[in-house]
Design a protein around this motif. Structure first.
Motif, short mmCIF file in Angstrom:
data_model
loop_
_atom_site.label_atom_id
_atom_site.label_comp_id
_atom_site.label_asym_id
_atom_site.label_seq_id
_atom_site.Cartn_x
_atom_site.Cartn_y
_atom_site.Cartn_z
N ALA A 153 -10.68 -12.17 4.46
CA ALA A 153 -10.32 -10.88 4.42
C ALA A 153 -11.72 -10.14 4.19
CB ALA A 153 -9.48 -10.63 3.34
N VAL A 154 -12.44 -10.49 3.28
CA VAL A 154 -13.67 -9.70 3.04
C VAL A 154 -14.85 -9.91 3.93
CG1 VAL A 154 -15.56 -9.03 1.14
CG2 VAL A 154 -13.22 -9.52 0.57
N ASP A 155 -14.75 -11.14 4.61
CA ASP A 155 -15.80 -11.23 5.98
C ASP A 155 -15.38 -10.25 6.76
OD1 ASP A 155 -17.03 -13.41 4.73
OD2 ASP A 155 -16.00 -14.91 5.98
N LYS A 156 -14.05 -9.83 7.07
CA LYS A 156 -13.64 -8.86 8.12
C LYS A 156 -14.03 -7.47 7.59
CE LYS A 156 -10.04 -11.46 9.90
NZ LYS A 156 -8.96 -12.40 9.60
N ILE A 157 -13.82 -7.18 6.01
CA ILE A 157 -14.26 -5.89 5.74
C ILE A 157 -15.80 -5.80 5.93
CG2 ILE A 157 -14.66 -4.67 3.50
CD1 ILE A 157 -11.79 -5.77 2.96
N ARG A 158 -16.62 -6.71 5.75
CA ARG A 158 -17.96 -6.74 5.67
C ARG A 158 -18.50 -6.36 7.08
NH1 ARG A 158 -22.44 -6.70 2.21
NH2 ARG A 158 -21.96 -8.64 1.22
N ASP A 159 -17.82 -6.70 8.18
CA ASP A 159 -18.25 -6.33 9.57
C ASP A 159 -18.12 -4.76 9.86
OD1 ASP A 159 -18.37 -9.13 10.34
OD2 ASP A 159 -16.41 -9.14 11.34
N THR A 160 -16.83 -4.32 9.19
CA THR A 160 -16.96 -2.79 9.57
C THR A 160 -17.82 -1.97 8.45
OG1 THR A 160 -15.39 -0.86 9.41
CG2 THR A 160 -14.78 -2.81 8.45
N ALA A 161 -17.89 -2.52 7.33
CA ALA A 161 -18.70 -1.94 6.41
C ALA A 161 -20.12 -2.06 6.70
CB ALA A 161 -18.96 -2.78 5.06
N GLU A 162 -20.65 -3.21 7.52
CA GLU A 162 -22.11 -3.14 8.10
C GLU A 162 -22.31 -2.21 9.13
OE1 GLU A 162 -23.99 -5.43 6.74
OE2 GLU A 162 -25.66 -5.37 7.93
N SER A 163 -21.25 -1.87 10.11
CA SER A 163 -21.46 -1.35 11.17
C SER A 163 -21.30 0.52 10.81
CB SER A 163 -19.97 -1.25 11.99
OG SER A 163 -19.91 -2.57 12.54
N HIS A 164 -20.90 0.72 9.59
CA HIS A 164 -20.80 2.01 9.34
C HIS A 164 -21.73 2.39 8.13
CE1 HIS A 164 -17.32 3.66 11.48
NE2 HIS A 164 -16.76 2.37 11.47
N ASP A 165 -22.64 1.34 7.44
CA ASP A 165 -23.20 1.62 6.55
C ASP A 165 -22.40 1.98 5.28
OD1 ASP A 165 -25.52 1.08 8.08
OD2 ASP A 165 -26.11 3.07 8.25
N ARG A 166 -21.35 1.28 4.99
CA ARG A 166 -20.52 1.56 3.58
C ARG A 166 -20.34 0.89 2.55
NH1 ARG A 166 -15.36 3.38 7.67
NH2 ARG A 166 -16.17 5.53 7.78
N LEU A 167 -20.30 1.40 1.61
CA LEU A 167 -19.96 0.61 0.32
C LEU A 167 -18.42 0.58 0.04
CD1 LEU A 167 -21.85 1.49 -3.06
CD2 LEU A 167 -19.31 0.87 -3.10
N PHE A 168 -18.13 -0.90 -0.07
CA PHE A 168 -16.66 -1.23 -0.17
C PHE A 168 -16.35 -1.74 -1.48
CE2 PHE A 168 -13.54 -1.03 3.17
CZ PHE A 168 -14.38 -0.47 4.20
N ILE A 169 -15.33 -1.30 -2.13
CA ILE A 169 -14.97 -1.64 -3.52
C ILE A 169 -13.64 -2.79 -3.13
CG2 ILE A 169 -13.99 -1.29 -5.89
CD1 ILE A 169 -15.75 1.60 -5.18
N VAL A 170 -13.72 -3.74 -3.21
CA VAL A 170 -12.63 -4.71 -2.86
C VAL A 170 -11.92 -5.17 -4.03
CG1 VAL A 170 -11.72 -6.77 -1.57
CG2 VAL A 170 -13.69 -5.33 -0.74
N GLU A 171 -10.76 -4.83 -4.44
CA GLU A 171 -9.84 -5.40 -5.75
C GLU A 171 -9.17 -6.50 -5.07
OE1 GLU A 171 -7.81 -2.55 -8.20
OE2 GLU A 171 -6.21 -4.01 -8.24
N VAL A 172 -9.42 -7.65 -6.02
CA VAL A 172 -8.89 -8.79 -5.82
C VAL A 172 -7.88 -9.31 -7.11
CG1 VAL A 172 -10.68 -9.76 -4.39
CG2 VAL A 172 -10.60 -10.36 -6.84
N MET A 173 -6.95 -10.10 -6.85
CA MET A 173 -5.98 -10.44 -8.08
C MET A 173 -6.65 -11.05 -9.32
SD MET A 173 -2.25 -11.50 -6.50
CE MET A 173 -1.01 -10.20 -6.00
#
Ligand code: ADP
Length: 327
Positions: A153-173
């Motif tokens: 899941a986070v690999d996919k988030i990384r793709d979009t984060a990289e494209s938009h220069d974003r900082l993502f906070i990802v909460e896991v269990m």
């Protein structure tokens, strides 16, 4: 010769991928040893309701690859009362079930410990939880699958984060344990990992981000849901206020982490432990969990498995590793 002739099996508490593989192993090992095997539906609730089904080799066919649990699972408050457990015991005796295999986490083992002592009833546990927070096994059944789900899941988030220069906070269990966050965070190359055990607050987190490499397009911060800094949304709001220059997004992975087809690691672990548990019962072992430590099967008393977190599992060297790799 063991007096055990009919074994009950149940899954309890939070489900985890690989529980079905464990059920299959216990059922097949029982049949191999010419024992009757009875499924108990919905964990301790099924004991109290006498919700029992006979099982055979076919009833566990084609389930090794399936997530969830064919026996269903539940949380059962009645089992925490003496009256509830007396009824559960009566139902077992009436159905001539003379031993139990319980698959679950620390809550399940707390109940099993009380019950087995209260009625001198043979019980062996299998560690079925995505959290890996039990003492007496290097890995719990479901943990490997869960961290791979997070990584995918986070690999996919990384793709979009990289494209938009974003900082993502990802909460896991991980309410009490940061093990899912720690391993998956290393696996995805997270810029920072917040876990209950490390007590890194938001100011320190931002200091690290601010003083880190400037040329990184994306930043991923993995937060365990039990971290003291608060959930991902709380952290996200604080960061947005204090650091408006960052384009911040929050993603809470949630229940997808519990589901899915178990990894081969989890299938093999569940299969080995399932057979070991059944054979342990026949050798007279009780009130213990079957686990794997340094590649060997070991049996650990329930009371020792449930210290919540094996402190050995999150050592300073793990935290140092995270720091080095996020440079
Ligand atoms: P897990 O096994 O995944 O940690 P829970 O904490 O929900 O899940 O526990 C599963 C079940 O174990 C509970 O719903 C309850 O029936 C039983 N249990 C938990 N704690 C106790 C206790 N102190 N006494 C008796 N039963 C308990």
């Amino acid at each position: 010769m063991s007096k055990i002739k009919n074994i009950g099996i149940l899954t309890s508490g939070g489900d985890s991928p690989g529980m079905n593989a464990a059920i299959r192993a216990v059922v097949r090992a029982s049949l191999y040893h010419n024992l009757k095997i009875t499924g108990v539906l919905r964990g301790y609730e099924g004991l109290i309701q006498a919700d029992f089904i006979p099982m055979d080799g076919k009833s566990v066919a084609n389930i090794i690859q399936r997530g969830g649990t064919i026996l269903k699972t539940a949380r059962c408050d009645a089992f925490k009362t003496k009256e509830g457990r007396v009824l559960a015991h009566k139902n077992l005796v009436d159905s001539e079930i003379d031993a139990l295999v319980v698959i679950g986490g620390d809550g399940t083992f707390t109940g099993a410990d009380i019950f087995s002592k209260e009625f001198d009833f043979p019980i062996i546990g299998l560690p079925g939880t995505i959290d890996n927070d039990l003492v007496g096994t290097d890995f719990t059944i479901g943990y490997d699958t869960a961290i791979n789900t997070v990584v995918n899941a986070v690999d996919k988030i990384r793709d979009t984060a990289e494209s938009h220069d974003r900082l993502f906070i990802v909460e896991v269990m991980g309410r009490d344990s940061g093990l899912i966050a720690l391993r998956s965070g290393i696996g995805v190359g997270a810029e920072a990992i917040l876990i209950p055990e490390a007590k890194v607050g938001v100011p320190e987190l931002m200091h690290r981000i601010e003083t880190g490499r400037k040329d990184k397009a994306s930043k991923i911060i993995i937060v365990a849901e039990g971290d003291e800094a608060g959930g991902a949304y709380v952290i996200g709001e604080t960061l947005k206020e204090k650091f408006p220059k960052y384009d911040i997004r929050v993603s809470v992975l949630g229940h997808i982490q519990r589901g899915g087809s178990p990894s081969c690691m989890d299938r093999v672990l569940a299969s080995r432990l399932g057979v070991a548990a059944l054979e342990g019962l026949l050798e007279g072992k009780t009130d213990v969990m079957a686990g794997l430590v340094n590649k060997e099967i070991v049996f650990t008393p329930f009371s020792q498995t449930i210290k919540h977190i094996d402190a050995e599992k999150i050592t300073p060297s793990w935290l140092k590793l995270v720091e080095i790799l996020s440079m």
